[in-house]
Design a protein around this motif. Structure first.
Motif, PDB file in Angstrom:
ATOM      1  N   CYS A  76       0.841  -1.196   0.000  1.00 16.92           N
ATOM      2  CA  CYS A  76       0.000   0.000   0.000  1.00 16.92           C
ATOM      3  C   CYS A  76       0.880   1.251   0.000  1.00 16.92           C
ATOM      4  O   CYS A  76       1.638   1.473   0.938  1.00 16.92           O
ATOM      5  CB  CYS A  76      -0.915   0.003   1.222  1.00 16.92           C
ATOM      6  N   THR A  78       0.062   4.346   0.422  1.00 12.14           N
ATOM      7  CA  THR A  78      -0.271   5.358   1.426  1.00 12.14           C
ATOM      8  C   THR A  78       0.093   4.907   2.842  1.00 12.14           C
ATOM      9  O   THR A  78       0.078   5.706   3.773  1.00 12.14           O
ATOM     10  CB  THR A  78      -1.768   5.750   1.382  1.00 12.14           C
ATOM     11  N   CYS A  79       0.425   3.641   3.026  1.00 10.34           N
ATOM     12  CA  CYS A  79       0.858   3.141   4.338  1.00 10.34           C
ATOM     13  C   CYS A  79       2.344   2.800   4.278  1.00 10.34           C
ATOM     14  O   CYS A  79       2.770   1.747   4.750  1.00 10.34           O
ATOM     15  CB  CYS A  79       0.047   1.926   4.770  1.00 10.34           C
ATOM     16  N   CYS A  93      -6.159  -2.317   0.884  1.00 11.03           N
ATOM     17  CA  CYS A  93      -5.373  -2.229   2.115  1.00 11.03           C
ATOM     18  C   CYS A  93      -6.269  -2.421   3.349  1.00 11.03           C
ATOM     19  O   CYS A  93      -7.273  -1.730   3.493  1.00 11.03           O
ATOM     20  CB  CYS A  93      -4.670  -0.874   2.176  1.00 11.03           C
ATOM     21  N   LYS A  95      -5.586  -1.610   6.311  1.00 14.87           N
ATOM     22  CA  LYS A  95      -5.402  -0.508   7.266  1.00 14.87           C
ATOM     23  C   LYS A  95      -6.203   0.730   6.874  1.00 14.87           C
ATOM     24  O   LYS A  95      -6.919   1.295   7.673  1.00 14.87           O
ATOM     25  CB  LYS A  95      -3.915  -0.135   7.344  1.00 14.87           C
ATOM     26  N   CYS A  96      -6.021   1.166   5.603  1.00 16.97           N
ATOM     27  CA  CYS A  96      -6.638   2.440   5.198  1.00 16.97           C
ATOM     28  C   CYS A  96      -7.728   2.268   4.152  1.00 16.97           C
ATOM     29  O   CYS A  96      -8.382   3.236   3.783  1.00 16.97           O
ATOM     30  CB  CYS A  96      -5.557   3.389   4.681  1.00 16.97           C
ATOM     31  N   ASN A  98      -7.403   1.647   1.010  1.00 16.62           N
ATOM     32  CA  ASN A  98      -6.973   2.051  -0.328  1.00 16.62           C
ATOM     33  C   ASN A  98      -7.064   0.878  -1.317  1.00 16.62           C
ATOM     34  O   ASN A  98      -6.437  -0.155  -1.106  1.00 16.62           O
ATOM     35  CB  ASN A  98      -5.513   2.551  -0.238  1.00 16.62           C
TER      36      ASN A  98
HETATM   37 ZN   LIG Z   1      -3.002   1.488   3.341  1.00 12.19          ZN
END
Ligand SMILES: [Zn+2]
Length: 117
Positions: A76, A78-79, A93, A95-96, A98
């Motif tokens: 990812c 963005t992470c 993702c 986590k976020c 995405n």
């Molecule tokens: Zn992410």
């Protein structure tokens, strides 16, 4: 069922490689198959058993096919490029959320090794 064509490719490449090495009999072919290839192992084994009996692949008549499954993973952006594993249809993702991630593994379809005499 595209497994037939894939298996044909595996057998043809293996026979060529072993002939090139001066071998006469293939005992075992190890391959890696990624989650994203949508290759079904049962179909692969079925195709292998049917095809290895053909005269073109005579040296593989007694060979076994060993399949290593490679899970799908992506990074990812963005992470911080964190890599996570996922299924065939849930590649976003965790986590976020995405959905625009970079595939890292799961698309492989390759011969890892061939054991021959
Ligand atoms: Zn992410």
């Amino acid at each position: 069922m595209h497994e037939m064509g894939i298996t044909q490719g595996i057998l043809a490449a293996s026979v060529d490689a072993v002939k090139g090495e001066g071998g006469t009999r293939i005992n075992e072919i190890r391959i890696s198959v990624g989650e994203m290839t949508e290759v079904v192992e049962d179909a692969l084994q079925f195709a292998f058993e049917a095809l290895r009996a053909e005269p073109d692949y005579a040296m593989a008549a007694g060979a076994v096919l060993l399949v290593t499954h490679v899970p799908a993973s992506s990074a990812c952006p963005t992470c911080d490029g964190e890599v996570f594993e996922h299924g065939r249809f849930d590649g976003q993702c965790p986590k976020c959320g995405n959905p625009f991630v970079e595939p890292r593994s799961g698309h492989e379809l390759r011969i890892d090794s061939i054991d021959f005499d």
